[in-house]
Design a protein around this motif. Structure first.
Motif, PDB file in Angstrom:
ATOM      1  N   PHE A 112      -5.160  -1.330   5.808  1.00 50.35           N
ATOM      2  CA  PHE A 112      -4.267  -0.017   5.634  1.00 50.35           C
ATOM      3  C   PHE A 112      -2.747  -0.212   3.643  1.00 50.35           C
ATOM      4  CE2 PHE A 112       0.618  -0.945   6.243  1.00 50.35           C
ATOM      5  CZ  PHE A 112       0.655  -2.447   7.311  1.00 50.35           C
ATOM      6  N   ARG A 113      -2.952   0.901   3.464  1.00 45.42           N
ATOM      7  CA  ARG A 113      -1.854   1.316   2.307  1.00 45.42           C
ATOM      8  C   ARG A 113      -0.558   1.475   2.366  1.00 45.42           C
ATOM      9  NH1 ARG A 113      -5.818   4.419  -1.731  1.00 45.42           N
ATOM     10  NH2 ARG A 113      -6.566   6.981  -0.629  1.00 45.42           N
ATOM     11  N   GLN A 114       0.540   1.587   1.663  1.00 47.28           N
ATOM     12  CA  GLN A 114       1.443   2.727   1.161  1.00 47.28           C
ATOM     13  C   GLN A 114       1.799   3.059  -0.247  1.00 47.28           C
ATOM     14  OE1 GLN A 114       5.380   1.238   4.282  1.00 47.28           O
ATOM     15  NE2 GLN A 114       5.544   3.307   4.163  1.00 47.28           N
ATOM     16  N   ALA A 115       1.912   4.139  -0.200  1.00 45.04           N
ATOM     17  CA  ALA A 115       2.604   4.070  -1.516  1.00 45.04           C
ATOM     18  C   ALA A 115       3.744   4.401  -1.562  1.00 45.04           C
ATOM     19  CB  ALA A 115       1.544   5.407  -2.665  1.00 45.04           C
ATOM     20  N   ARG A 142       2.142   5.469   5.479  1.00 44.60           N
ATOM     21  CA  ARG A 142       0.687   4.279   5.881  1.00 44.60           C
ATOM     22  C   ARG A 142      -0.259   4.814   6.167  1.00 44.60           C
ATOM     23  NH1 ARG A 142       3.236   0.439   9.709  1.00 44.60           N
ATOM     24  NH2 ARG A 142       3.799   2.331  11.081  1.00 44.60           N
ATOM     25  N   GLU A 143      -0.851   4.212   5.201  1.00 47.78           N
ATOM     26  CA  GLU A 143      -2.284   5.469   5.609  1.00 47.78           C
ATOM     27  C   GLU A 143      -3.870   4.529   5.784  1.00 47.78           C
ATOM     28  OE1 GLU A 143      -5.777   8.012   3.128  1.00 47.78           O
ATOM     29  OE2 GLU A 143      -4.149   6.418   1.746  1.00 47.78           O
ATOM     30  N   GLY A 144      -4.274   4.185   6.664  1.00 45.51           N
ATOM     31  CA  GLY A 144      -4.916   3.108   7.291  1.00 45.51           C
ATOM     32  C   GLY A 144      -6.838   3.364   6.261  1.00 45.51           C
ATOM     33  N   VAL A 145      -7.047   2.184   5.600  1.00 44.56           N
ATOM     34  CA  VAL A 145      -7.974   2.868   4.968  1.00 44.56           C
ATOM     35  C   VAL A 145      -9.875   2.487   5.136  1.00 44.56           C
ATOM     36  CG1 VAL A 145      -8.628   1.876   2.615  1.00 44.56           C
ATOM     37  CG2 VAL A 145      -6.520   2.218   2.547  1.00 44.56           C
TER      38      VAL A 145
END
Length: 124
Positions: free
Chosen positions: A37-40, A45-48
């Motif tokens: 997952f990522r977080q800008a 947070r976003e599952g990738v």
């Protein structure tokens, strides 16, 4: 107790490629789902990408066709191959694991019980 260490982040130009790695240590669950997952900054947070215990994969719509999740079955190292990254992919990327049976939705990866410290990816 599971520990996860990510590596491979850095700066990359649009259209390039990057491969993230995640090395687990400790005892993984008998059946394990893994994911990224990522977080800008300023964003949720976003599952990738997600890898189910049955080998199934799922991706966020924003990365389908560009990113690939895979695992080395011998040592459980998890990878995220990022092809043709875009500036909107810039974020801190985390790997995560959880005990699960079968497939797993990519949207729940940020809620997995174990995660690493993250590796920064910057696309320009």
């Amino acid at each position: 107790h599971v520990q996860l260490v990510e590596s491979g982040g850095g700066s990359v130009q649009t259209g390039g490629s990057l491969r993230l790695s995640c090395v687990p240590s400790g005892s993984l669950f008998e059946r394990t789902c893994m994911g990224w997952f990522r977080q800008a900054p300023g964003m949720n947070r976003e599952g990738v990408a997600a890898l189910g215990s049955d080998g199934s994969t799922r991706y966020a719509d924003s990365v389908k066709g560009r990113f690939t999740i895979s695992k080395n079955s011998r040592n459980n190292t998890l990878y995220l191959q990022m092809n043709n990254p875009k500036p909107e992919d810039t974020a801190m990327y985390y790997c995560a694991v959880e005990s699960c049976l079968g497939g797993v939705l990519v949207t729940v990866v940020p809620d997995f019980g174990y995660r690493g410290q993250g590796t920064q990816v910057t696309v320009s």
